[in-house]
Design a protein around this motif. Structure first.
Motif, PDB file in Angstrom:
ATOM      1  N   ASP A  94      -0.786  26.173   0.086  1.00 40.50           N
ATOM      2  CA  ASP A  94      -1.276  27.074  -1.313  1.00 40.50           C
ATOM      3  C   ASP A  94      -0.183  27.438  -2.183  1.00 40.50           C
ATOM      4  OD1 ASP A  94      -1.897  29.919  -2.390  1.00 40.50           O
ATOM      5  OD2 ASP A  94      -3.602  29.745  -0.972  1.00 40.50           O
ATOM      6  N   PHE A 225      -5.314  26.037  -3.255  1.00 40.56           N
ATOM      7  CA  PHE A 225      -5.349  27.526  -3.043  1.00 40.56           C
ATOM      8  C   PHE A 225      -6.269  27.562  -1.709  1.00 40.56           C
ATOM      9  CE2 PHE A 225      -4.706  27.205  -7.516  1.00 40.56           C
ATOM     10  CZ  PHE A 225      -3.686  28.089  -7.730  1.00 40.56           C
ATOM     11  N   SER A 226      -5.599  27.290  -0.680  1.00 40.98           N
ATOM     12  CA  SER A 226      -6.299  27.014   0.693  1.00 40.98           C
ATOM     13  C   SER A 226      -6.593  28.480   1.222  1.00 40.98           C
ATOM     14  CB  SER A 226      -5.780  26.263   1.671  1.00 40.98           C
ATOM     15  OG  SER A 226      -5.628  24.971   0.873  1.00 40.98           O
ATOM     16  N   TYR A 227      -5.706  29.426   1.023  1.00 41.53           N
ATOM     17  CA  TYR A 227      -5.820  30.858   1.629  1.00 41.53           C
ATOM     18  C   TYR A 227      -6.962  31.857   1.075  1.00 41.53           C
ATOM     19  CZ  TYR A 227      -1.580  28.918   3.582  1.00 41.53           C
ATOM     20  OH  TYR A 227      -0.512  28.258   4.317  1.00 41.53           O
TER      21      TYR A 227
END
Length: 383
Positions: A94, A225-227
């Motif tokens: 992220d 932007f995985s979170y």
């Protein structure tokens, strides 16, 4: 077996590091109950404090312990603090967490499957590329000292390493991503058996080598932007103009009342108000001048306290506003403050009781001074 308990010692290790090194951006991976974050929020050298955990429900349940306290609103400082909680996996990238000063991973890696450890190293050391990483994990060589323990210390542990195994993994990560590591721990062995068992919790403190940041392409950095952001709070700060204005107004009101009371007491004892020299102002008001303080009579009697007098008597105002001009701009529109025509002084009304009371301490009976003191304490700023 330990006093204080082992989890407290682990958290204190991080807190002591923060005290010494004063990182501004800190992220705790696998923050769980948020107990480490709760301790770190009181160290206001930190400006951005982030927690990441895969269990979003737990974060939502515990986020309230990270909210500002009443004292944070009553005693704001110029220091800024933002706290954020993210739901996500430490094996995912992220971009919002790149380049932090400190990343902590306390009793986390042993909960990961062994095949995820390379991905963890790539994300933390390679992609996030912080200045420092603190990683703690159980030392399996210490386990025989736990009465009745068979297997791992926790049912969710996927492995527990010896000191040699942890050192080998840490040195491999350093070689691949440009770090050096110091090994230590908490939870001491019985006296004389340190060599045999080591620390109960082994800790590696990784420092990124100067100029050894793994290169990332623009796409690799920016598109992750995985979170999921679950919580974000900005603590009150005097960088917020509304909070600054309120603090300044509170100081001005307190000191104007204080100086008025002192001046009236002095003049009633040595030179009654009626005996002062009178001068008529441009708008028909009458001024009695005496040193740095003036009394004027418009519809009622008033005391005029020059701003330069406030500036001298209240060093906090100079700290808050930097200049008399800034002071004027912050208080000029406040309905609680009345200023003279050229904005050089604050006008405060003289009550009938002010002139009749022989004992200045009687002012306490009205509760006014107490109220002003309480108001001032509400917005008192740490030096």
């Amino acid at each position: 077996m330990f006093s204080p308990s082992l989890h407290i010692q682990r958290h204190q290790f991080v807190v002591d590091f923060v005290k010494r090194n004063k990182p501004k951006q800190v992220v705790d991976l696998g923050c769980g109950e948020c107990s480490l974050l709760q301790k770190l929020k009181f160290h206001r050298e930190i400006e951005l404090l982030v927690g990441v955990d895969i269990n979003g429900a737990k974060l939502s349940k515990k986020k309230h312990i990270l909210a500002p306290l009443s004292t944070d609103y009553l005693q704001p400082t110029f220091k800024q603090l933002c706290i954020q909680l993210y739901q996500g996996s430490v094996t995912q990238k992220d971009a919002r967490l790149r380049g932090f000063d400190l990343v902590t991973s306390i009793e986390l890696i042993e909960h990961l499957p062994l095949h995820d450890l390379d991905k963890f190293s790539e994300v933390v050391f390679g992609y996030m590329a912080p200045q420092t990483v603190i990683i703690s994990t159980p030392n399996s060589e210490f386990n025989p000292l736990f009465p009745g323990l068979s297997g791992f210390r926790h049912s969710d542990h996927k492995f527990e390493w010896t000191r040699v195994e942890f050192h080998s993994w840490a040195l491999k990560a350093c070689s691949e991503y440009g770090f050096k590591v110091e090994f230590t721990g908490v939870g001491e062995s019985p006296p004389g058996e340190e060599e045999c068992f080591g620390f109960c919790t082994q800790i590696g403190v990784f420092h990124r080598l100067l100029g050894k940041n793994r290169h990332m392409s623009g796409d690799d950095v920016d598109n992750h932007f995985s979170y999921t952001l679950l919580y974000s709070i900005n603590y009150p700060s005097l960088h917020d103009n509304n909070i600054l204005r309120k603090a300044v107004v509170s100081e001005v009101l307190y000191w104007v009342e204080k100086l008025k009371t002192e001046w009236l007491t002095e003049n009633q004892e040595e030179n009654p108000v009626e005996d002062c020299v009178r001068e008529r102002g441009d708008h028909g008001e009458i001024f009695w001048t005496n040193g740095d303080v003036q009394e004027c009579n418009m519809l009622h009697r008033h005391v005029s306290v020059p701003l330069h007098k406030l500036w001298i008597c209240c060093p906090k105002l100079s700290e808050l506003t930097d200049s008399l001009r800034n002071l004027v701009q912050l208080i000029i529109d406040d309905p609680q403050i009345k200023m003279n025509q050229d904005r050089s002084a604050v006008i405060v009304c003289i009550q009938k009781e002010d002139l009749e009371d022989d004992d200045p301490n009687d002012l306490m009976d009205s509760g006014y001074v107490e109220a002003n003191n309480m108001e001032r304490e509400r917005w008192k700023v740490d030096g």
